[in-house]
Motif scaffolding. Structure first.
Motif, PDB file in Angstrom:
ATOM      1  N   SER A 173      19.054   2.723  10.425  1.00  0.00           N
ATOM      2  CA  SER A 173      18.036   3.200   9.482  1.00  0.00           C
ATOM      3  C   SER A 173      17.086   2.094   9.017  1.00  0.00           C
ATOM      4  N   ASP A 174      17.372   0.855   9.356  1.00  0.00           N
ATOM      5  CA  ASP A 174      16.478  -0.259   8.998  1.00  0.00           C
ATOM      6  C   ASP A 174      15.317  -0.403   9.971  1.00  0.00           C
ATOM      7  N   THR A 175      15.319   0.386  11.026  1.00  0.00           N
ATOM      8  CA  THR A 175      14.206   0.361  11.978  1.00  0.00           C
ATOM      9  C   THR A 175      12.924   0.724  11.249  1.00  0.00           C
ATOM     10  N   ALA A 176      11.971  -0.196  11.217  1.00  0.00           N
ATOM     11  CA  ALA A 176      10.742  -0.018  10.447  1.00  0.00           C
ATOM     12  C   ALA A 176       9.850  -1.228  10.691  1.00  0.00           C
ATOM     13  N   GLU A 177       8.665  -1.178  10.081  1.00  0.00           N
ATOM     14  CA  GLU A 177       7.789  -2.338  10.102  1.00  0.00           C
ATOM     15  C   GLU A 177       7.825  -2.972   8.717  1.00  0.00           C
ATOM     16  N   TYR A 178       7.888  -4.288   8.693  1.00  0.00           N
ATOM     17  CA  TYR A 178       8.042  -5.015   7.449  1.00  0.00           C
ATOM     18  C   TYR A 178       6.831  -5.921   7.249  1.00  0.00           C
ATOM     19  N   PHE A 179       6.255  -5.842   6.051  1.00  0.00           N
ATOM     20  CA  PHE A 179       5.060  -6.603   5.722  1.00  0.00           C
ATOM     21  C   PHE A 179       5.341  -7.548   4.559  1.00  0.00           C
ATOM     22  N   CYS A 180       4.953  -8.791   4.746  1.00  0.00           N
ATOM     23  CA  CYS A 180       4.982  -9.777   3.683  1.00  0.00           C
ATOM     24  C   CYS A 180       3.600  -9.790   3.024  1.00  0.00           C
ATOM     25  N   ALA A 181       3.554  -9.984   1.719  1.00  0.00           N
ATOM     26  CA  ALA A 181       2.264  -9.979   1.020  1.00  0.00           C
ATOM     27  C   ALA A 181       2.304 -10.981  -0.122  1.00  0.00           C
ATOM     28  N   VAL A 182       1.143 -11.498  -0.481  1.00  0.00           N
ATOM     29  CA  VAL A 182       1.039 -12.425  -1.609  1.00  0.00           C
ATOM     30  C   VAL A 182      -0.061 -11.956  -2.545  1.00  0.00           C
ATOM     31  N   ARG A 183       0.045 -12.419  -3.780  1.00  0.00           N
ATOM     32  CA  ARG A 183      -0.975 -12.110  -4.773  1.00  0.00           C
ATOM     33  C   ARG A 183      -1.114 -13.331  -5.661  1.00  0.00           C
ATOM     34  N   MET A 202      -3.075  -6.366  12.707  1.00  0.00           N
ATOM     35  CA  MET A 202      -3.918  -6.920  11.639  1.00  0.00           C
ATOM     36  C   MET A 202      -3.378  -6.625  10.249  1.00  0.00           C
ATOM     37  N   GLY A 203      -2.273  -5.931  10.145  1.00  0.00           N
ATOM     38  CA  GLY A 203      -1.740  -5.635   8.830  1.00  0.00           C
ATOM     39  C   GLY A 203      -2.640  -4.687   8.061  1.00  0.00           C
ATOM     40  N   LEU A 204      -2.567  -4.741   6.757  1.00  0.00           N
ATOM     41  CA  LEU A 204      -3.404  -3.906   5.899  1.00  0.00           C
ATOM     42  C   LEU A 204      -4.541  -4.733   5.329  1.00  0.00           C
ATOM     43  N   ARG A 205      -5.724  -4.155   5.366  1.00  0.00           N
ATOM     44  CA  ARG A 205      -6.886  -4.827   4.803  1.00  0.00           C
ATOM     45  C   ARG A 205      -7.520  -3.926   3.752  1.00  0.00           C
ATOM     46  N   LEU A 206      -7.883  -4.536   2.626  1.00  0.00           N
ATOM     47  CA  LEU A 206      -8.419  -3.787   1.500  1.00  0.00           C
ATOM     48  C   LEU A 206      -9.882  -3.432   1.747  1.00  0.00           C
ATOM     49  N   ILE A 207     -10.209  -2.155   1.589  1.00  0.00           N
ATOM     50  CA  ILE A 207     -11.590  -1.695   1.808  1.00  0.00           C
ATOM     51  C   ILE A 207     -12.357  -1.706   0.485  1.00  0.00           C
ATOM     52  N   HIS A 208     -11.887  -0.916  -0.452  1.00  0.00           N
ATOM     53  CA  HIS A 208     -12.457  -0.843  -1.797  1.00  0.00           C
ATOM     54  C   HIS A 208     -11.314  -0.608  -2.775  1.00  0.00           C
ATOM     55  N   TYR A 209     -11.576  -0.900  -4.040  1.00  0.00           N
ATOM     56  CA  TYR A 209     -10.581  -0.616  -5.046  1.00  0.00           C
ATOM     57  C   TYR A 209     -11.268  -0.206  -6.348  1.00  0.00           C
ATOM     58  N   SER A 210     -10.472   0.291  -7.276  1.00  0.00           N
ATOM     59  CA  SER A 210     -11.006   0.739  -8.558  1.00  0.00           C
ATOM     60  C   SER A 210     -10.035   0.359  -9.661  1.00  0.00           C
ATOM     61  N   VAL A 211     -10.574  -0.200 -10.731  1.00  0.00           N
ATOM     62  CA  VAL A 211      -9.708  -0.598 -11.842  1.00  0.00           C
ATOM     63  C   VAL A 211      -9.787   0.408 -12.990  1.00  0.00           C
ATOM     64  N   GLY A 216       2.593  -7.998   9.858  1.00  0.00           N
ATOM     65  CA  GLY A 216       3.751  -7.123  10.024  1.00  0.00           C
ATOM     66  C   GLY A 216       4.710  -7.563  11.115  1.00  0.00           C
ATOM     67  N   THR A 217       5.991  -7.214  10.924  1.00  0.00           N
ATOM     68  CA  THR A 217       7.036  -7.444  11.926  1.00  0.00           C
ATOM     69  C   THR A 217       7.752  -6.127  12.151  1.00  0.00           C
ATOM     70  N   ARG A 218       7.757  -5.705  13.407  1.00  0.00           N
ATOM     71  CA  ARG A 218       8.445  -4.455  13.741  1.00  0.00           C
ATOM     72  C   ARG A 218       9.898  -4.764  14.067  1.00  0.00           C
ATOM     73  N   LEU A 219      10.792  -4.255  13.228  1.00  0.00           N
ATOM     74  CA  LEU A 219      12.230  -4.456  13.414  1.00  0.00           C
ATOM     75  C   LEU A 219      12.814  -3.252  14.141  1.00  0.00           C
ATOM     76  N   THR A 220      13.412  -3.528  15.280  1.00  0.00           N
ATOM     77  CA  THR A 220      14.055  -2.462  16.061  1.00  0.00           C
ATOM     78  C   THR A 220      15.545  -2.741  16.125  1.00  0.00           C
ATOM     79  N   GLN A 244       7.657  -0.215   5.908  1.00  0.00           N
ATOM     80  CA  GLN A 244       6.984   1.017   6.322  1.00  0.00           C
ATOM     81  C   GLN A 244       7.842   1.701   7.378  1.00  0.00           C
ATOM     82  N   TYR A 245       8.452   2.816   6.996  1.00  0.00           N
ATOM     83  CA  TYR A 245       9.222   3.602   7.954  1.00  0.00           C
ATOM     84  C   TYR A 245       8.255   4.421   8.811  1.00  0.00           C
TER      85      TYR A 245
END
Lengths: 116, 114
Positions: free
Chosen positions: A84-94, B41-50, A109-113, A38-39
């Motif tokens: 230009s890499d200054t930004a916040e970086y988020f890891c995510a899983v699914r 807190m990062g991003l948290r999901l509020i609602h979604y739609s499929v 998030g990790t803010r990279l400065t 996220q820039y």
């Protein structure tokens, strides 16, 4: 349920130095892994993702990440950073499933400065 | 291609007021999401739609309602705003189905409730 831990909330790095942003996850099932960037004043943009296969994945802007299943980690690296890499970086899983509505779980998030 | 757009970009509300945030996407995506982003807190999901006409609760749905009357639009409503809803709100969209499709994010709406 899944959870993501990004222990470093802020990481200052000198320009042209290497950087590693750490991400650890917890899950009772197999997961897909993502890094988003996220820039300033912008939305999130996908940097890279691990779905299967080689544990070293390359993304945009020279970033790469390595999936380590035994350590449940997915650390992000870049050998030489730029201002230009200054930004916040988020890891995510699914969670891996056959359903299309599986949700992303984000780290804090990790803010990279980058220091000139 | 505008991608994902959000309206408005900024808004200040008084406690108890209501408002609707609009998200629009022009990529013919089936899935759409609303997240809130709070410091630490990062991003948290509020609602979604499929899909058009369907919505579901996410991680933090209380105090919000959503509607997906058209495939390209996803509305987030606050019926009675509270200071705890001060946040940055992001909309995202993606293709649907079991394959792993990237979520595309909008630029965000910064909401302050006083």
């Amino acid at each position: 349920a899944q959870s993501v831990t990004q222990l470093d909330s802020q990481v200052p790095v000198f320009e042209e130095a290497p950087v590693e942003l750490r991400c650890n996850y917890s899950s009772s099932v197999s997961v897909y892994l993502f890094w988003y960037v996220q820039y300033p004043n912008q939305g999130l943009q996908l940097l890279l993702k691990y779905l299967s296969g080689s544990t070293l994945v390359k993304g945009i802007n020279g970033f790469e990440a390595e999936f380590n299943k035994s350590q449940t980690s997915f650390h992000l690296r870049k050998p030489s950073v730029h201002i230009s890499d200054t930004a916040e970086y988020f890891c995510a899983v699914r969670r891996i499933s056959n359903f299309g509505n599986e949700k992303l779980t984000f780290g804090t998030g990790t803010r990279l400065t980058i220091i000139p | 291609n505008a991608g994902v757009t959000q309206t408005p970009k900024f808004r200040v509300l008084k406690t108890g007021q209501s408002m609707t945030l609009l998200c629009a996407q022009d990529m013919n995506h089936e899935y759409m999401y609303w997240y809130r982003q709070d410091p630490g807190m990062g991003l948290r999901l509020i609602h979604y739609s499929v899909g058009e006409g369907t919505t579901a609760k996410g991680e933090v749905p209380d105090g919000y309602n959503v509607s997906r009357l058209k495939k390209q639009n996803f509305l987030l409503g606050l019926e009675s705003a509270a200071p705890s809803q001060t946040s940055v709100y992001f909309c995202a969209s993606s293709y649907g189905g079991p394959s792993i499709y990237e979520q595309y994010f909008g630029p965000g709406t910064r909401l302050t409730v006083t």
